[in-house]
Design an enzyme around this catalytic site. Structure first.
Site: not given
Length: 466
Positions: A271, A444
């Site tokens: 972190g 698509h």
């Protein structure tokens, strides 16, 4: 002494965006940066260089492992030129940071290089090649963060390293041991795995990317194990020692048994922590909390009524885009406007491949909050576009309110998830239902069809292609 409406301390994504918005709103603005290049951690030693290496290493891996199946035959050995790869990364960083200088000039923002520290709530001393003091009616603290560590680890920047050093290694590690299974560790781990390193991730909690939806953690673990990355979860690291040519990492597993890992490099990726060194915040009456963060109210105003703080130095996720939103928010607040940030709609992304992206509530959070919900999930392998590109790992999961059908969370693992998540953020910003998304036409073949199919699954459990 130069006088400004607003002074911004720090030129990372939060700071430079705040400065630009202040200038756009007609305020005389100054920006203060202690380093020779602007852009903060993100542009210099974070988001931008890591993505450059992720893309380069992805190309290399494709050439080594996947070109042949596409009918691309390469003659001779495929060779890695790490030096050139690092040069390209540096070039990308240089172009990007120079872009910030251009934006400062374009918006007539005065730039100062040096460490900015408060003399009082309206005066800032800047110590660089020369020492000057400026006066500012308002100040925005945007000093960012630095890598965190564990108290018993000595980061020597040679064998025991942080992400900063991992972005400029001169050799591919034989065995890179990563302490921490979060975003930074996984991204850099995948870079060096692609380039030929053995990689082991040691994580204290019982799963990687623990702040994201559990299904995403499970899927990414499965995929990265398939890529031959080693994982040791539920392991508490107890010591890290550089013995010369190798690093010895000792840990205890969930049965309290001691386990030892050895590698030639150890990346400490546990972190980050707020960076406020040298700010002299107390001189301006700015209060800090016990986590080193600057305390702010809901308007991001500090305990000093003319000083604000944004980004990694305040509470919340340490994300560049969160800091940018806060920068704009504060600039508009100072200008007398009434901006708004919905922190629930700040997306999170892991830029591994497949990518991982998430926005809104996780399934675990909804259960904890006792919210009744519906879940619809669609696998990427069922998409024609995924099969065409060979990127069949992952899924889209949509969580919606059981009664109203409002979308509460969207969680994606798959190709271009980092881009796909913007559709979810847009939908949730306008409080769309799962049915709204399901009834939208999606081109698509595209990866985005998986979002439509997951929405269909969440709405009436009627996906069309599974």
């Amino acid at each position: 002494m130069s006088t400004y409406d607003v002074a911004v301390i720090g030129s990372g994504p939060g700071g430079y965006v705040a400065a630009i918005r202040c200038a756009q709103l007609g305020m005389k603005t100054a920006i203060i940066e202690k380093y020779s290049t602007k852009g903060g951690t993100c542009l210099n030693v974070g988001c931008i260089p890591s993505k450059a290496l992720l893309d380069s290493s992805h190309h290399y891996e494709d050439a080594v492992k996947h070109f042949e199946e596409h009918g691309i035959e390469l003659t001779g050995d495929i060779k890695l030129n790490l030096e050139k790869m690092m040069e390209r990364k540096a070039s990308v960083v240089e172009q990007t940071t120079k872009g910030i200088d251009f934006l400062m000039d374009k918006n007539k923002i005065d730039s100062y290089q040096g460490v900015g520290s408060f003399e009082d709530k309206t005066h800032i001393k800047i110590e660089g090649e020369e020492t000057v003091t400026i006066e500012a009616k308002h100040t925005i603290i945007a000093t960012g963060s630095k890598p965190a560590s564990l108290p018993f680890i000595d980061i020597d920047k040679e064998r025991i390293i942080t992400s900063t050093e991992a972005l400029k290694l001169k050799e591919v590690p034989k065995h890179l041991v990563i302490i921490g299974g979060g975003v930074i560790g996984l991204e850099l781990g995948q870079v060096y795995k692609r380039l030929g390193a053995e990689v082991t991730v040691v994580e204290y909690l019982d799963r990687i990317i623990p702040t994201m939806d559990k299904a995403q953690s499970k899927e990414l673990t499965k995929v990265m194990k398939k890529q031959k990355v080693n994982f040791a979860v539920s392991h508490k690291v107890t010591s890290v020692e550089n013995t010369g040519d190798e690093v010895v990492i000792k840990a205890t597993d969930k049965k309290d048994k001691e386990v030892e890992f050895k590698g030639d490099y150890c990346l400490v990726s546990v972190g980050r922590k707020p960076f406020t060194d040298g700010l002299n915040a107390e001189a301006a009456g700015v209060k800090m909390n016990d986590r080193g963060q600057v305390e702010v109210d809901k308007h991001l105003k500090t305990s000093a009524d003319n000083i604000y703080a944004i980004g990694d130095v305040v509470k919340g996720a340490m994300l560049a885009h969160k800091a940018e939103e806060e920068g704009v928010f504060v600039a508009e607040t100072i200008a007398g406007q009434k901006p708004h940030i919905d922190y629930n709609l700040i997306p999170g992304v892991v830029y591994t491949w497949p990518e991982v992206a998430s926005v809104g509530k996780t399934e675990e959070q909804l259960k904890e909050d006792k919210v009744e919900y519906k879940s619809g999930q669609f696998p990427m392998r069922a998409l024609g576009r995924s099969r065409a590109s060979g990127d069949t790992d992952g899924f889209v999961k949509i969580l919606s309110d059981k009664e109203t059908d409002e979308v509460l969370g969207v969680h994606i693992v798959g190709a271009r998830a980092a881009d796909l998540i913007a559709e979810a953020v847009t939908a949730m910003e306008f409080r769309a239902s799962a049915e709204d998304i399901a009834r939208m036409s999606h081109a698509h073949p595209t990866y985005s069809e998986a979002v439509k199919e997951a929405a269909l699954a969440a709405t009436e459990d009627r996906p069309l292609h599974t």
